[in-house]
Motif scaffolding. Structure first.
Motif, PDB file in Angstrom:
ATOM      1  N   LEU A  61       0.840  -1.196   0.000  1.00  7.73           N
ATOM      2  CA  LEU A  61       0.000   0.000   0.000  1.00  7.73           C
ATOM      3  C   LEU A  61       0.873   1.243   0.000  1.00  7.73           C
ATOM      4  N   TYR A  62       0.636   2.136  -0.974  1.00  5.54           N
ATOM      5  CA  TYR A  62       1.354   3.419  -1.036  1.00  5.54           C
ATOM      6  C   TYR A  62       0.372   4.553  -0.813  1.00  5.54           C
ATOM      7  N   VAL A  63       0.727   5.488   0.065  1.00 10.04           N
ATOM      8  CA  VAL A  63      -0.120   6.637   0.372  1.00 10.04           C
ATOM      9  C   VAL A  63       0.627   7.910   0.004  1.00 10.04           C
ATOM     10  N   HIS A  64       0.047   8.709  -0.911  1.00  8.73           N
ATOM     11  CA  HIS A  64       0.719   9.934  -1.346  1.00  8.73           C
ATOM     12  C   HIS A  64       0.170  11.137  -0.585  1.00  8.73           C
ATOM     13  N   LEU A  65       1.086  11.875   0.052  1.00 10.84           N
ATOM     14  CA  LEU A  65       0.742  13.080   0.808  1.00 10.84           C
ATOM     15  C   LEU A  65       1.506  14.239   0.172  1.00 10.84           C
ATOM     16  N   PRO A  66       0.848  15.052  -0.641  1.00 17.80           N
ATOM     17  CA  PRO A  66       1.548  15.990  -1.521  1.00 17.80           C
ATOM     18  C   PRO A  66       2.013  17.287  -0.875  1.00 17.80           C
ATOM     19  N   PHE A  67       1.751  17.520   0.393  1.00 19.99           N
ATOM     20  CA  PHE A  67       1.935  18.847   0.962  1.00 19.99           C
ATOM     21  C   PHE A  67       3.353  19.089   1.475  1.00 19.99           C
ATOM     22  N   CYS A  68       3.818  20.326   1.261  1.00 15.46           N
ATOM     23  CA  CYS A  68       5.116  20.782   1.761  1.00 15.46           C
ATOM     24  C   CYS A  68       4.949  22.196   2.305  1.00 15.46           C
ATOM     25  N   ALA A  69       5.803  22.541   3.275  1.00 13.14           N
ATOM     26  CA  ALA A  69       5.749  23.879   3.857  1.00 13.14           C
ATOM     27  C   ALA A  69       6.395  24.910   2.948  1.00 13.14           C
ATOM     28  N   SER A  70       7.341  24.471   2.102  1.00 10.44           N
ATOM     29  CA  SER A  70       8.019  25.378   1.168  1.00 10.44           C
ATOM     30  C   SER A  70       8.466  24.575  -0.040  1.00 10.44           C
ATOM     31  N   ARG A  71       8.817  25.288  -1.112  1.00 13.37           N
ATOM     32  CA  ARG A  71       9.176  24.628  -2.364  1.00 13.37           C
ATOM     33  C   ARG A  71      10.700  24.489  -2.469  1.00 13.37           C
ATOM     34  N   CYS A  72      11.191  23.263  -2.562  1.00 15.86           N
ATOM     35  CA  CYS A  72      12.592  23.025  -2.862  1.00 15.86           C
ATOM     36  C   CYS A  72      12.763  23.173  -4.371  1.00 15.86           C
ATOM     37  N   LEU A  73      13.781  23.913  -4.796  1.00 13.09           N
ATOM     38  CA  LEU A  73      13.890  24.281  -6.209  1.00 13.09           C
ATOM     39  C   LEU A  73      14.191  23.097  -7.120  1.00 13.09           C
ATOM     40  N   TRP A 117       4.397   5.731   3.190  1.00 12.69           N
ATOM     41  CA  TRP A 117       3.854   7.074   3.019  1.00 12.69           C
ATOM     42  C   TRP A 117       4.921   7.939   2.358  1.00 12.69           C
ATOM     43  N   GLY A 118       4.579   8.497   1.172  1.00 15.83           N
ATOM     44  CA  GLY A 118       5.511   9.352   0.455  1.00 15.83           C
ATOM     45  C   GLY A 118       4.876  10.683   0.108  1.00 15.83           C
ATOM     46  N   GLY A 119       5.643  11.513  -0.597  1.00 10.35           N
ATOM     47  CA  GLY A 119       5.101  12.849  -0.879  1.00 10.35           C
ATOM     48  C   GLY A 119       5.887  13.567  -1.950  1.00 10.35           C
ATOM     49  N   GLY A 120       5.844  14.938  -1.844  1.00 12.57           N
ATOM     50  CA  GLY A 120       5.493  15.736  -0.704  1.00 12.57           C
ATOM     51  C   GLY A 120       6.302  15.460   0.540  1.00 12.57           C
ATOM     52  N   THR A 121       5.734  15.879   1.643  1.00 12.64           N
ATOM     53  CA  THR A 121       6.369  15.763   2.946  1.00 12.64           C
ATOM     54  C   THR A 121       5.382  15.146   3.927  1.00 12.64           C
ATOM     55  N   PRO A 122       5.391  13.816   4.078  1.00 19.29           N
ATOM     56  CA  PRO A 122       4.430  13.189   4.985  1.00 19.29           C
ATOM     57  C   PRO A 122       4.494  13.711   6.414  1.00 19.29           C
ATOM     58  N   ASN A 123       5.700  14.029   6.904  1.00 20.49           N
ATOM     59  CA  ASN A 123       5.780  14.497   8.291  1.00 20.49           C
ATOM     60  C   ASN A 123       5.454  15.983   8.411  1.00 20.49           C
ATOM     61  N   LEU A 133      -5.063   9.759   9.882  1.00 22.54           N
ATOM     62  CA  LEU A 133      -4.779   9.041   8.642  1.00 22.54           C
ATOM     63  C   LEU A 133      -4.502   7.568   8.918  1.00 22.54           C
ATOM     64  N   PHE A 134      -3.722   7.292   9.943  1.00 22.01           N
ATOM     65  CA  PHE A 134      -3.403   5.897  10.233  1.00 22.01           C
ATOM     66  C   PHE A 134      -4.665   5.116  10.595  1.00 22.01           C
ATOM     67  N   GLU A 135      -5.535   5.743  11.364  1.00 25.13           N
ATOM     68  CA  GLU A 135      -6.785   5.074  11.745  1.00 25.13           C
ATOM     69  C   GLU A 135      -7.679   4.840  10.534  1.00 25.13           C
ATOM     70  N   SER A 150       6.690   2.232   6.557  1.00 21.24           N
ATOM     71  CA  SER A 150       7.801   3.161   6.352  1.00 21.24           C
ATOM     72  C   SER A 150       7.255   4.521   5.937  1.00 21.24           C
ATOM     73  N   ILE A 151       8.062   5.563   6.156  1.00 22.71           N
ATOM     74  CA  ILE A 151       7.620   6.925   5.896  1.00 22.71           C
ATOM     75  C   ILE A 151       8.804   7.791   5.481  1.00 22.71           C
ATOM     76  N   GLU A 152       8.555   8.735   4.574  1.00 25.90           N
ATOM     77  CA  GLU A 152       9.556   9.723   4.190  1.00 25.90           C
ATOM     78  C   GLU A 152       9.433  10.926   5.112  1.00 25.90           C
ATOM     79  N   ALA A 153      10.579  11.571   5.425  1.00 29.75           N
ATOM     80  CA  ALA A 153      10.550  12.684   6.365  1.00 29.75           C
ATOM     81  C   ALA A 153      11.550  13.768   5.977  1.00 29.75           C
ATOM     82  N   ASP A 154      11.132  15.019   6.173  1.00 24.01           N
ATOM     83  CA  ASP A 154      11.993  16.180   5.996  1.00 24.01           C
ATOM     84  C   ASP A 154      12.668  16.457   7.340  1.00 24.01           C
ATOM     85  N   PRO A 155      14.013  16.393   7.403  1.00 19.25           N
ATOM     86  CA  PRO A 155      14.700  16.609   8.682  1.00 19.25           C
ATOM     87  C   PRO A 155      14.361  17.939   9.347  1.00 19.25           C
TER      88      PRO A 155
END
Length: 378
Positions: A61-73, A117-123, A133-135, A150-155
């Protein structure tokens, strides 16, 4: 898709490199997404999902979360920049509707053996949104304690509380987007995250109990040099990640206009790009990592490396995996599914996906029914 575990460090003559120096689609599948033919409607896709009813074959199962706080160029992902929590809430509401439609179409579908969970920025999601979302997902699919999550994360967004919550939810593997650790490169790509920050979040993840830590690096970025990227690779190795992905930067400003804000004249040429990658391969191999596929590395004792040695390594739209998941189901905007010989991608633009869900139908932007020849080559 099985992969070949025996891979040597490439020694490619300059003439051969020059001959094949052309842009091609990223091969996350065969055929590649731009070459998909035989598109079908949402109704036909919904009917096809019924073939999973009662299946005992494993599901990813792949879950796409497209949101980010800012745009990386440098970003080439399907991402939406926002600072408004309510935008994410509305997305989750529609995800819940999409999950309900998928559940109805699949019936008693198979157990989920892995979820990513990928994205975007899931965290980017708040603690409450992560919990919600998990529920939603556990209510809609057969997810249990055996599911590898597993999950992708912006440090830049990580904190101890968030890491503890992710572990409590069941996530055991986390992937940090490092990209590059040189301050000049970070400034050029609009993603400033000091080495000390990256080192701290990796330490916190280990303390929180994550059993698998991945780092993502990118070569070919503006202002990268052989020396600067070698430093990034050395620092990455010193963090002792279990896995590393080292991707080539894809410069497609006609598709991603924000990339025009970077100075092309400071980007490494094709020969330099190849040297950056070849040197990275040599260094990771020397440090005890096994080279998997084109751009992935894993410690020799990591399950991916062991699977490669045993001829059990697989690849799907989420990347390399040890699980022989027969099917992949994508949820959310731009997500890709692979079910019983069919590929399908939902609308890549957030607005198009929202309109489909609001109309009470599964989102279908493009699809492909694999021929016997496709299946053989894939």
């Amino acid at each position: 898709m099985l992969t070949n575990p025996s891979m040597a460090v490439p020694q490619v003559p300059a003439s051969l490199l020059s001959r094949y120096d052309i842009s091609v689609p990223r091969y996350t599948s065969y055929p590649a997404v731009p070459d998909w033919v035989g598109a079908f409607t949402a109704d036909v896709w919904q009917e096809h999902l019924g073939t999973l009813n009662g299946s005992k074959e494993p599901l990813a199962l792949y879950v796409h979360l497209p949101f980010c706080a800012s745009r990386c160029l440098y970003c080439g992902c399907n991402a939406t920049v926002t600072t408004h929590v309510e935008v994410v809430d509305r997305y989750l509401l529609r995800l819940e509707r999409e999950i309900a439609m998928l559940r109805e179409a699949m019936g008693a579908g198979p157990r989920v053996v892995e979820m990513h969970w990928g994205g975007g920025t899931p965290n980017f999601l708040t603690d409450g949104q992560l919990q919600r979302l998990f529920e939603m997902l556990t209510a809609g699919f057969q997810i249990d304690a055996r599911t590898e999550c597993s999950i992708e994360a912006d440090p830049r967004l990580v904190n101890r509380s968030q890491l503890r919550q992710l572990r409590e939810l069941g996530f055991s593997r986390i992937s940090f987007g490092v990209q590059d650790l040189d301050p000049l490169v970070q400034d050029a790509i609009g993603r400033v995250q000091p080495e000390s920050m990256v080192r701290e979040v990796v330490t916190m993840a280990r303390e929180a109990g994550f059993g698998g830590i991945n780092l993502d690096l990118i070569y070919g970025l503006p202002r990268q040099t052989g020396a600067s990227f070698a430093h990034t690779v050395e620092e990455a190795i010193s963090l002792e990640p279990d896995r590393v992905a080292c991707f080539g930067y894809a410069h497609v400003p006609w598709m991603r206009p924000h990339q025009k804000r970077m100075d092309e004249s400071t980007m490494p040429g094709s020969g330099d790009r190849f040297t950056l990658f070849r040197n990275a391969v040599e260094r990771f191999v020397d440090a005890g990592y096994q080279w998997l596929g084109i751009d992935h590395f894993a410690k020799a004792e990591d399950p991916l490396a062991l699977a490669a040695d045993a001829g059990r390594l697989h690849r799907n739209f989420m990347g390399y995996t040890t699980r022989s998941g027969e099917h992949l189901l994508g949820v959310g905007t731009s997500a890709i599914s692979e079910v019983n010989g069919w590929y399908v991608q939902s609308q890549p633009e957030l607005g198009g996906w929202q309109r489909d869900v609001d109309a009470g139908q599964l989102s279908v932007a493009r699809g492909h029914v694999l021929t016997p020849d496709d299946q053989l080559r894939a």
